[in-house]
Design an enzyme around this catalytic site. Structure first.
Site: not given
Length: 261
Positions: A84-85, A89, A145, A204, A208
């Site tokens: 997403i950002i 990762e 997240h 997804v 979480h």
């Protein structure tokens, strides 16, 4: 003719139901678009990879796939993530891919979903009608997240852009890093919120979303908010299920594929 690889990289999930609706859907969409490239995939989350391994499912890390592609003589490499950002990762992935710059004739990497300010605006415009409550006493809380990277500021930007569009009852909370529950509660009280609609702002709707956000466990976001006196509903739909999100990722790879920014 040179060997070409399409490398799809995801944070990953252990939940096959959401995987089919998001990761598998994206992989197929990109493979259909880049038909002259062979598809390869990997997960970046070591925790997810270990859980899958423990139940007998073996997926690769990016570095293992990159080594394999180099050994097999691939020359052209297209890489797209579903992150997403541009957090830790994604930063690690770019670093690993670039370490193979002398192994491939061409490497092109697509950006994460939220990179330029226009990306945020597109998401707000696409999500507002479905997600944002019309009742100002009800809040939409996007559960993200989080990341250890300085790019954690990207999450505050989501809330800021919603506010720019006049949606002042949209807030962001993260499962790790800032902003956490204490910050969220202060904002809910300040704005006189009585009801909360939780929704995952993750590719997804996996562990979480199902456990940290929407479960009835005592330490879930849903339960903690209920204990604070709020009426709470939870939506379980990953961002990757939206066609416009898949198209945004496609646009990012096509831009670098055509030597644009």
């Amino acid at each position: 003719m040179s060997k070409k690889a399409l490398f799809m990289v995801h944070f990953g999930t252990t939940h096959n139901d959401t995987k089919e609706l998001t990761i598998d859907k994206m992989n197929k969409k990109f493979a259909d678009e880049f038909k002259d490239y062979n598809l390869f995939t990997a997960y970046t989350s070591r925790i997810v990879l270990k859980k899958l391994k423990d139940r007998g499912e073996f997926l690769s890390t990016p570095i293992r796939v990159l080594n394999s592609l180099a050994d097999q003589g691939y020359e052209e490499l297209l890489v797209q993530t579903s992150h997403i950002i541009p957090g830790i990762e994604y930063e690690n992935l770019v670093r690993e891919v670039n370490s193979f710059s002398n192994k491939f004739k061409s490497i092109k990497i697509g950006k994460p979903l939220l990179y330029y300010i226009d990306d945020y605006r597109k998401c707000v415009e696409a999500l507002a009608d479905e997600y944002v409550p019309k009742n100002k006493k009800e809040a939409l809380v996007l559960v993200c997240h989080g990341t250890d990277s300085p790019l954690a500021t990207s999450y505050a930007m989501i809330e800021y852009v919603f506010d720019e569009y006049g949606y002042d009852n949209v807030f962001v909370v993260c499962t790790k890093a800032y902003p956490l529950m204490d910050t969220l509660l202060k904002k809910l009280r300040k704005n006189g919120i009585e009801e909360v609609r939780l929704a995952p702002f993750m590719f997804v709707a996996g562990d979480h979303a199902k456990n940290d956000m929407a479960s009835d466990d005592e330490d879930s976001w849903k339960t903690m908010l209920k204990n604070e006196g709020y009426e709470v509903t939870a939506l379980l739909k990953g961002m990757g299920e939206y066609e416009f999100v898949q198209e945004m990722f496609m646009d990012k790879l096509e831009k670098v594929y055509k030597n644009k920014k």
